[in-house]
Design an enzyme around this catalytic site. Sequence first.
Site, PDB file in Angstrom:
ATOM      1  N   SER A 138     -10.168  -0.211   6.792  1.00 17.63           N
ATOM      2  CA  SER A 138      -9.517  -0.036   5.484  1.00 17.63           C
ATOM      3  C   SER A 138      -8.866  -1.279   4.892  1.00 17.63           C
ATOM      4  O   SER A 138      -8.507  -1.285   3.714  1.00 17.63           O
ATOM      5  CB  SER A 138      -8.477   1.080   5.563  1.00 17.63           C
ATOM      6  N   LYS A 164       0.858  -1.188   0.000  1.00 16.60           N
ATOM      7  CA  LYS A 164       0.000   0.000   0.000  1.00 16.60           C
ATOM      8  C   LYS A 164       0.895   1.239   0.000  1.00 16.60           C
ATOM      9  O   LYS A 164       1.897   1.283   0.734  1.00 16.60           O
ATOM     10  CB  LYS A 164      -0.896  -0.027   1.248  1.00 16.60           C
ATOM     11  N   SER A 177      -9.651   2.074   2.747  1.00 16.38           N
ATOM     12  CA  SER A 177      -8.758   2.809   1.867  1.00 16.38           C
ATOM     13  C   SER A 177      -7.751   1.938   1.107  1.00 16.38           C
ATOM     14  O   SER A 177      -7.148   2.407   0.152  1.00 16.38           O
ATOM     15  CB  SER A 177      -7.975   3.835   2.679  1.00 16.38           C
TER      16      SER A 177
END
Lengths: 54, 467
Positions: free
Chosen positions: B173, B74, B149
């Site tokens: 997330s 990420k 996210s």
Amino acid sequence: MADWSKAAEARGIELNETQKERLEAMEKSVTLLAAMIDWKEEPCQVFRVQEDPQ
Amino acid sequence: MTVAEAAQALRSGQISSSELTEGCLNKIDKLNPQLNAFITVTPEIARRQAAQADAELHAGQDRGPLHGIPIAHKDLLCTLGVRTTSGSKIFADYVPDFDATAVERLAEAGAVMLGKTGLHEHACGVTCNNPHFGPIRNPWDPSRIPGGSSGGSAVAVATGMALAATGSDTGGSIRIPAHYCGVTGFKGTFGLVSKYGALPLAFSLDHVGPITQTILDSALMLEILAGHDPKDPSSVRRPKESFVPAPEDPAAVLKSIHVLLPRNFFFEKIDTDVKRTILLAAQNVESAGATFVMGAVPDVNQLNAVANLTFAVEAAAVHEPYLRKRRASYGADVASNVDIGRAIPATAYVQAQRLRTRFQQVWRMFLDKADCILTPVCPIAAPPIGQNTVDVASQLEDVRVASTRLLRGINALGFPAAVIRAGYTPSGLPVGLQLIGRPFGDAQLLRIAHAFETALGVERLTPPDVS
């Protein structure tokens, strides 16, 4: 207008209506939940001296 | 191919790390222009690391199950010499001179880095409709959001662009995109996985964890990620333990556990198809031997109120200095969230932390009654991109609120939670289920989730037009 919104406005934080509504909802929740706090206990462990160097 | 399958194929000589890596890079070339899962692809690094992994395996040096496995990070985990944007304009050109601990540990374990995956700006949202890098698209229906996210990581894993990925979870997330994209996600107990080098959102709610095809793969990742890190003050010292479920009969595991199915809150306002899928999964697991107990869980609205307030204040504390100087560089939704946090009095934050401690005690006692709690992840399947509200059981609800309300409170508790595939809606969108475990009962929760996954046998379908 809720107290938090007024206080924010006084500090120059501009909030729109949606933000004010969210803030008001949070203020209500926390005010209601305050009844659950044990006021005699330590507020929280936000600070402690580290014994071992990190 | 899963991490476990690839690890076996690497050792039997069926495939090399370089071949696995080229396969992923080809998929990225083909799919990323449409799905936008990656912000930065690092083919040179990937090819170099894969070649090294192959050479080491040839020479008999085996670093373990992640050795030679192509993964993605990420793009809020700092990577030495590779830009780390946090999906934002503020950090668009930030090139760290160090690796996040999660990145470092996975590299030491021999994992191959394919690149950095996209996210909701600053990880502060659930849609991944990113104003700076463009929307990330759900591979099951590109007109829909992947959730966030950690949306880019989930899309990369769902499509095979990466065999596994890292994510972070402050209010769902990891779990939201796992549910919307039909993959697996695991948020360990707070403090189990180091957050060092993960650009922060809310320091007492942020968790780093894996997004994978299966729970076994999540366990393999956690085995490497978990462990004390002196560079992260919230990291805990615990005796070394194994997170990888032992090969055992899932029926035997299920027969030994009590699963709590909440009577209140979690199933109250939820889409019919999602509810049906979860309850059918629960029924199947019960048939396979697990004992289910219906019961009322402590008030989640109260817990969410505390989590929301904590999140808003801590996010404001992180972003206020940047927002003051560069407001125009923020997307409207993120700036709005930060402003709310700035408006909350300090006293309210302290009271919220006192309540949080109280809630932790209540939920901990509650979890003594069962081995885990089974809940939906989100009350809906993936909504369309650009839609701010969704119809949930005939009531309009904000997409962010709907996506996080079954999850956010667990971050405030810091308890572990796993998301596995439960099935698909009639229109073909994935549905996950959430299992919540006891604090530091991560190994046991993974064992239970693995037994669930095996018993359910939900087919690992490939998103359309991806095969």
